[in-house]
Scaffold this motif. Structure first.
Motif, PDB file in Angstrom:
ATOM      1  N   UNK A   2       0.831  -1.203   0.000  1.00 32.97           N
ATOM      2  CA  UNK A   2       0.000   0.000   0.000  1.00 32.97           C
ATOM      3  C   UNK A   2       0.865   1.253   0.000  1.00 32.97           C
ATOM      4  N   UNK A   3       1.928   1.245   0.785  1.00 32.81           N
ATOM      5  CA  UNK A   3       2.836   2.400   0.803  1.00 32.81           C
ATOM      6  C   UNK A   3       3.520   2.589  -0.548  1.00 32.81           C
ATOM      7  N   UNK A   4       3.906   1.488  -1.175  1.00 34.33           N
ATOM      8  CA  UNK A   4       4.598   1.592  -2.457  1.00 34.33           C
ATOM      9  C   UNK A   4       3.676   2.156  -3.541  1.00 34.33           C
ATOM     10  N   UNK A   5       2.382   1.833  -3.460  1.00 40.31           N
ATOM     11  CA  UNK A   5       1.423   2.366  -4.432  1.00 40.31           C
ATOM     12  C   UNK A   5       1.315   3.876  -4.283  1.00 40.31           C
ATOM     13  N   UNK A   6       1.141   4.342  -3.045  1.00 38.93           N
ATOM     14  CA  UNK A   6       1.056   5.787  -2.816  1.00 38.93           C
ATOM     15  C   UNK A   6       2.346   6.478  -3.248  1.00 38.93           C
ATOM     16  N   UNK A   7       3.474   5.866  -2.946  1.00 38.76           N
ATOM     17  CA  UNK A   7       4.772   6.453  -3.308  1.00 38.76           C
ATOM     18  C   UNK A   7       4.944   6.513  -4.820  1.00 38.76           C
ATOM     19  N   UNK A  62      -0.548   5.430  13.195  1.00 39.70           N
ATOM     20  CA  UNK A  62       0.855   5.540  12.765  1.00 39.70           C
ATOM     21  C   UNK A  62       1.035   4.971  11.359  1.00 39.70           C
ATOM     22  N   UNK A  63       0.360   3.866  11.062  1.00 36.92           N
ATOM     23  CA  UNK A  63       0.474   3.285   9.724  1.00 36.92           C
ATOM     24  C   UNK A  63      -0.129   4.214   8.675  1.00 36.92           C
ATOM     25  N   UNK A  64      -1.260   4.816   8.975  1.00 40.63           N
ATOM     26  CA  UNK A  64      -1.858   5.766   8.036  1.00 40.63           C
ATOM     27  C   UNK A  64      -0.934   6.968   7.849  1.00 40.63           C
ATOM     28  N   UNK A  65      -0.346   7.436   8.940  1.00 38.85           N
ATOM     29  CA  UNK A  65       0.571   8.579   8.867  1.00 38.85           C
ATOM     30  C   UNK A  65       1.779   8.258   7.997  1.00 38.85           C
ATOM     31  N   UNK A  66       2.212   6.993   7.997  1.00 37.90           N
ATOM     32  CA  UNK A  66       3.406   6.619   7.229  1.00 37.90           C
ATOM     33  C   UNK A  66       3.206   6.785   5.724  1.00 37.90           C
ATOM     34  N   UNK A  73       5.035   9.905   4.420  1.00 36.09           N
ATOM     35  CA  UNK A  73       6.474  10.070   4.614  1.00 36.09           C
ATOM     36  C   UNK A  73       7.090  10.829   3.442  1.00 36.09           C
ATOM     37  N   UNK A  74       7.928  11.815   3.759  1.00 42.76           N
ATOM     38  CA  UNK A  74       8.596  12.611   2.732  1.00 42.76           C
ATOM     39  C   UNK A  74       7.788  13.796   2.238  1.00 42.76           C
ATOM     40  N   UNK A  75       6.561  13.925   2.739  1.00 40.89           N
ATOM     41  CA  UNK A  75       5.699  15.025   2.335  1.00 40.89           C
ATOM     42  C   UNK A  75       5.487  15.980   3.510  1.00 40.89           C
ATOM     43  N   UNK A  76       4.977  17.158   3.228  1.00 40.14           N
ATOM     44  CA  UNK A  76       4.738  18.176   4.251  1.00 40.14           C
ATOM     45  C   UNK A  76       3.259  18.174   4.623  1.00 40.14           C
ATOM     46  N   UNK A  77       2.959  17.663   5.821  1.00 44.28           N
ATOM     47  CA  UNK A  77       1.574  17.593   6.256  1.00 44.28           C
ATOM     48  C   UNK A  77       0.994  18.990   6.482  1.00 44.28           C
ATOM     49  N   UNK A  78      -0.217  19.170   6.014  1.00 44.49           N
ATOM     50  CA  UNK A  78      -0.951  20.403   6.258  1.00 44.49           C
ATOM     51  C   UNK A  78      -1.617  20.298   7.627  1.00 44.49           C
ATOM     52  N   UNK A  79      -1.567  21.381   8.396  1.00 40.26           N
ATOM     53  CA  UNK A  79      -2.202  21.367   9.711  1.00 40.26           C
ATOM     54  C   UNK A  79      -3.684  21.030   9.587  1.00 40.26           C
ATOM     55  N   UNK A  80      -4.212  20.207  10.484  1.00 44.11           N
ATOM     56  CA  UNK A  80      -3.652  19.727  11.760  1.00 44.11           C
ATOM     57  C   UNK A  80      -2.964  18.371  11.672  1.00 44.11           C
ATOM     58  N   UNK A  81      -2.500  17.951  10.511  1.00 40.29           N
ATOM     59  CA  UNK A  81      -1.836  16.661  10.380  1.00 40.29           C
ATOM     60  C   UNK A  81      -2.824  15.532  10.172  1.00 40.29           C
ATOM     61  N   UNK A  82      -2.440  14.332  10.601  1.00 35.02           N
ATOM     62  CA  UNK A  82      -3.308  13.158  10.481  1.00 35.02           C
ATOM     63  C   UNK A  82      -4.160  13.073  11.746  1.00 35.02           C
ATOM     64  N   UNK A  83      -5.461  13.227  11.574  1.00 31.37           N
ATOM     65  CA  UNK A  83      -6.385  13.270  12.703  1.00 31.37           C
ATOM     66  C   UNK A  83      -7.647  12.487  12.355  1.00 31.37           C
ATOM     67  N   UNK A  84      -8.485  12.255  13.353  1.00 31.65           N
ATOM     68  CA  UNK A  84      -9.807  11.697  13.091  1.00 31.65           C
ATOM     69  C   UNK A  84     -10.523  12.664  12.145  1.00 31.65           C
ATOM     70  N   UNK A  85     -11.142  12.148  11.088  1.00 29.45           N
ATOM     71  CA  UNK A  85     -11.563  13.005   9.981  1.00 29.45           C
ATOM     72  C   UNK A  85     -12.488  14.163  10.372  1.00 29.45           C
TER      73      UNK A  85
END
Length: 271
Positions: free
Chosen positions: A176-181, A227-231, A234-246
């Motif tokens: 899944x990570x490789x697809x997004x990457x 943490x897995x969703x946040x991964x 990786x390598x990108x700049x998260x827009x505030x407020x980051x990864x949160x409950x939607x």
């Protein structure tokens, strides 16, 4: 005997399997749509009997996507979207939200369900100034997606990649990570990645319902930790407020205090 190499492709109706529940049709059922079959209603009812909160998750997911798109068009100036795993058309689709703000926006939808394909062709109409296209492809084939999307989108210009509730259908986390990457690698700096998926470690009743669904014969959907969703970012700049409950991602001004639900997501910019 017909040569398989020259046999015609099966029609959309021939390719729709009404004997097995399908996530896009069940999601449509939870949102109050009618583009589903009895097998989907049965699976959806069985799920809500264990976890009624799935309807809140479905609606919150759609609202999160809408706010993402509004930010991307109004504040980030994005005019191109690649929406992979779009699901059945419903209210406030990506092109409707984006082109409602900037009519010249171009959108490519990607899905591999024949029922979704039929409805997309019938209902997803672009503004005159912009463009809307549909690709019949699987999320596990990013190179095919990119090659087909390049017929509508200019990948020298910043583009927003949307992976909304789709990576859970890729069971292996590294895959899944490789697809997004891979998909983001084809997009230039200034592009964005939007992801939201069901999360594990928040609500044990939700996890129980999802485990039962996964054993029903439907295509499994894997819940991941925050943490897995946040991964995926990786390598990108998260827009505030980051990864949160939607519901907590940039809620509308004046809205009630958002609750924490087992669906997390975020938006990030490629530097």
């Amino acid at each position: 005997m017909t040569d398989p190499a020259t046999a015609p492709e099966p029609s959309i109706s021939q390719r729709i399997d009404t004997s097995v529940p399908h996530s896009a049709r069940i999601w449509n059922y939870w949102l109050g749509g009618k583009d589903n079959y009895p097998v989907d209603e049965e699976a959806g009812d069985a799920y809500t009997a264990v976890f009624p909160g799935i309807v809140t998750i479905a609606r919150s997911s759609r609202a999160f996507l809408r706010r993402n798109i509004q930010y991307l068009v109004s504040e980030a100036g994005i005019r191109q979207f690649l929406d992979v795993g779009t699901g059945l058309p419903t209210a406030q689709n990506t092109h409707e939200v984006a082109q409602g703000i900037a009519p010249e926006t171009r959108i490519v939808y990607v899905d591999n369900d024949p029922m979704v394909l039929a409805h997309a062709r019938a209902l997803l109409h672009s503004s005159h100034e912009g463009a809307t296209a549909y690709i019949d492809a699987n999320v596990t084939d990013p190179d095919r997606i990119l090659a087909a999307a390049a017929e509508t989108l200019d990948f020298s210009r910043p583009t927003a990649l949307i992976l909304s509730n789709i990576l859970g259908h890729v069971g292996d986390h590294d895959q899944a990570r490789s697809i997004a990457t891979r998909l983001m690698a084809a997009l230039p700096p200034g592009s964005y990645l939007s992801i939201n998926d069901g999360s594990r470690g928040i609500d044990p009743v939700f996890e129980q319902a999802q485990d039962a669904y996964n054993s029903s014969g439907a295509v499994p959907y894997i819940l991941r930790t925050v943490d897995e969703i946040t991964s995926f970012f990786d390598g990108l700049e998260l827009i505030e407020p980051g990864v949160v409950s939607v519901p907590q991602w940039r809620p509308e001004p004046g809205s009630p205090t958002p609750e924490v639900i087992a669906e997390h997501g975020g938006l990030a910019r490629k530097p």
